[in-house]
Structures are given as structure tokens and as C-alpha cells.
Design a protein around this motif. Structure first.
Motif: not given
Length: 285
Positions: A5-12, A47-51, A268-270, A275-278
Motif C-alpha cells: 500500500c505504501l508503494a501504491y501511495l508513492h506511485h500515485n 510515548q511509543a509514538a513520540n518519534p 501507539p507502536k503501530g 506514520v514514519c513509513d508514510i
């Protein structure tokens, strides 16, 4: 699944027809559920989503909280997260502007009218349920795992009512139909059912806010929504990209007609990883 899905996002986003290179890159805006999504289901920690949160602040990407929580609850969290954006409360029944609380926008019935209808139906039909209007602050804390201080804020409702349903499923459908006849709807959250106006909903609030939120100069918004429960479905379907976070309750949303990413971890881990991947894909322009 997420990688595809991320590859699809980048392509579009970045492969424009005809080799155009001067088309402006869409700007990200992120809408997120709280409990079980940005916040841990059990201890309410982010806190796990802090980055990822730090990256959003650094890049000035708007983050819009969209939750079943009250304005009083979210205001405190909003300050902790150092946000200045509007936020959506009580399952999309209200939009709060922190810089000007008097300009809040609400969809449907006020709490006093809504709760009168709910309690009238219970008296007339003998439905077995308990809502936040029935619970003491201590009982809300016991039901939710919230501290007494936060449970006090959770009781300060403006336009919706969480319910613990204690009756059978047949009665639940009867109750749902009764609510519909009175201009209300019943949404399923991670812990409770929620009664809100049929004019409300997280998707309705997302669309309204996008129409009224200042657009980036010469650009358009690309909206991403993250959620883990059935009450998040309309929000996920209203966004350009839906991120489904695995639900502790097992009651996952099933958005239709939208590009979907399924996070691989809960809470928050997921949220952080996805979000970092996006953001990484947006860097690959």
C-alpha cells in the motif's frame, strides 16, 4: 500488505502523467483516533509514538485528534502533545478550536436534549444499560481505567453519551431503531456504545474541517486517517488514505472504497511505525 500500500501511495503521489515535474506535491494532514490508536488501550500512553510525533512537529504537518473523548479530556492531551490544531470530540459531534473555544462547531443535538431522549426510551421500553450520566466519577474510572481526575473530565459531555449495554442483542437492535426515529445513532467504540446525533460522525467532522481548514499555498491536502474501531470507519472512508490499527477488542473497522494500510502492531507502536513509513514515502519525491 503495508509495504504494498505504501508503494501504491508513492506511485500515485509522485508519478504524474506525461512526465510533469512542476506539479506541486500534496501536503499531508493527519487525522487520528486516540484510544487504542495513538493512545495505548490499557494505560493511555502515547510515548511509543513520540518519534513520529516529533517528525510531524518538525515538518509542521497538521495532526488532528478525532476521538470519542470530551473537549475537556482532549484539551489536556492537546497541550501535552504541543498541538495548535483544531480537534474533533465525542465521535465527531463537535469540533473545537483551541485558540477560540467560543467558535466551536457542533453537529446535532446538545447533551441535555440527547440524554433526555435516551433516558426516556429506557423508561418506556425497559432497556438495560448504564451511561456516563448514570455513573459516578469513581464508576467511570473503574469502567475505563482512567484516573479520577481524567474521569471527571470524561463526564463533562457536550453532545454524546457512552453506554455500557447490559441487555441482549435483539433489544440492542430495537434500541438502535428507536434512536434512529429520534434523529440519533448508535456507534460501537472500543469499550462502549456511543449515542450521537445522526448528523454527527468522525467522517462528517473530517470533511467539514478540510473544507474550512486553510489550504497550503499552491497545494492541496492529502488526508491520512488512523483508527482501530468501528466508530472510526466513517473517518477512514472520508480520508485519502486509511490506516487500520489492530484492535485489542477485535472489532476492527472495515473501510470501503479507499486505499488502506493495515498496521502490524497495536496502539501507539503501530501508529508510530506506520506514520514514519508514510513520511518516508513523502520524502521520496
Amino acid at each position: 500488505m503495508a509495504g504494498t500500500c505504501l508503494a501504491y501511495l508513492h506511485h500515485n503521489l509522485f508519478n504524474y502523467p506525461g512526465g510533469e515535474t512542476n506539479v506541486p506535491q500534496p501536503q499531508l494532514i493527519i487525522f487520528t483516533d486516540l484510544d487504542g490508536t495513538l493512545l495505548d488501550h490499557y494505560n493511555y500512553s502515547w510515548q511509543a509514538a513520540n518519534p513520529a510525533l516529533k517528525l510531524l512537529r518538525e515538518r509542521q504537518i497538521p495532526l488532528i485528534l478525532c476521538t470519542s473523548k470530551t473537549a475537556a479530556e482532549v484539551s489536556k492531551l492537546h497541550q501535552e502533545l504541543k498541538l495548535t490544531t483544531p480537534f474533533i470530540v465525542e465521535n465527531g459531534a463537535g469540533i473545537i478550536f483551541p485558540e477560540n473555544m467560543s467558535s466551536a462547531h457542533f453537529f446535532g443535538k446538545p447533551y441535555s436534549e440527547l440524554i433526555n431522549l435516551v433516558q426516556q426510551l429506557r423508561r418506556q421500553k425497559g432497556y438495560r444499560f448504564q451511561g456516563f450520566a448514570d455513573f459516578s466519577v469513581a464508576e467511570i474510572a473503574a469502567e475505563t481505567g482512567l484516573s479520577i481526575a481524567v474521569a471527571t473530565l470524561a463526564k463533562q459531555r457536550l453532545c454524546s453519551e457512552p453506554l455500557r449495554w447490559d441487555d441482549n442483542l435483539m433489544k440492542l437492535e430495537e434500541f438502535r431503531n428507536d434512536l434512529t426515529r429520534h434523529g440519533l445513532q448508535l456507534l460501537r467504540g472500543g469499550r462502549f456504545y456511543h449515542v450521537v446525533s445522526d448528523r454527527a460522525g468522525k467522517g462528517t467532522a473530517l470533511r467539514w474541517l478540510l473544507e474550512h481548514y486553510p489550504s497550503p499555498e499552491n497545494n492541496c491536502w492529502y488526508s491520512v486517517a488512523l483508527g482501530d474501531g468501528p466508530n472510526d470507519q466513517s473517518m477512514l472512508e472520508a480520508a485519502d488514505l486509511a490506516v487500520v490499527i489492530p484492535s485489542v477488542s477485535g472489532l476492527a473497522p472495515k473501510p470501503q472504497n479507499v486505499t488502506i494500510i493495515h498496521a502490524t502492531e497495536q496502539g501507539p507502536k503501530g501508529w508510530n511505525q506506520t506514520v514514519c513509513d508514510i513520511l518516508q514515502q513523502f520524502d521520496k519525491e
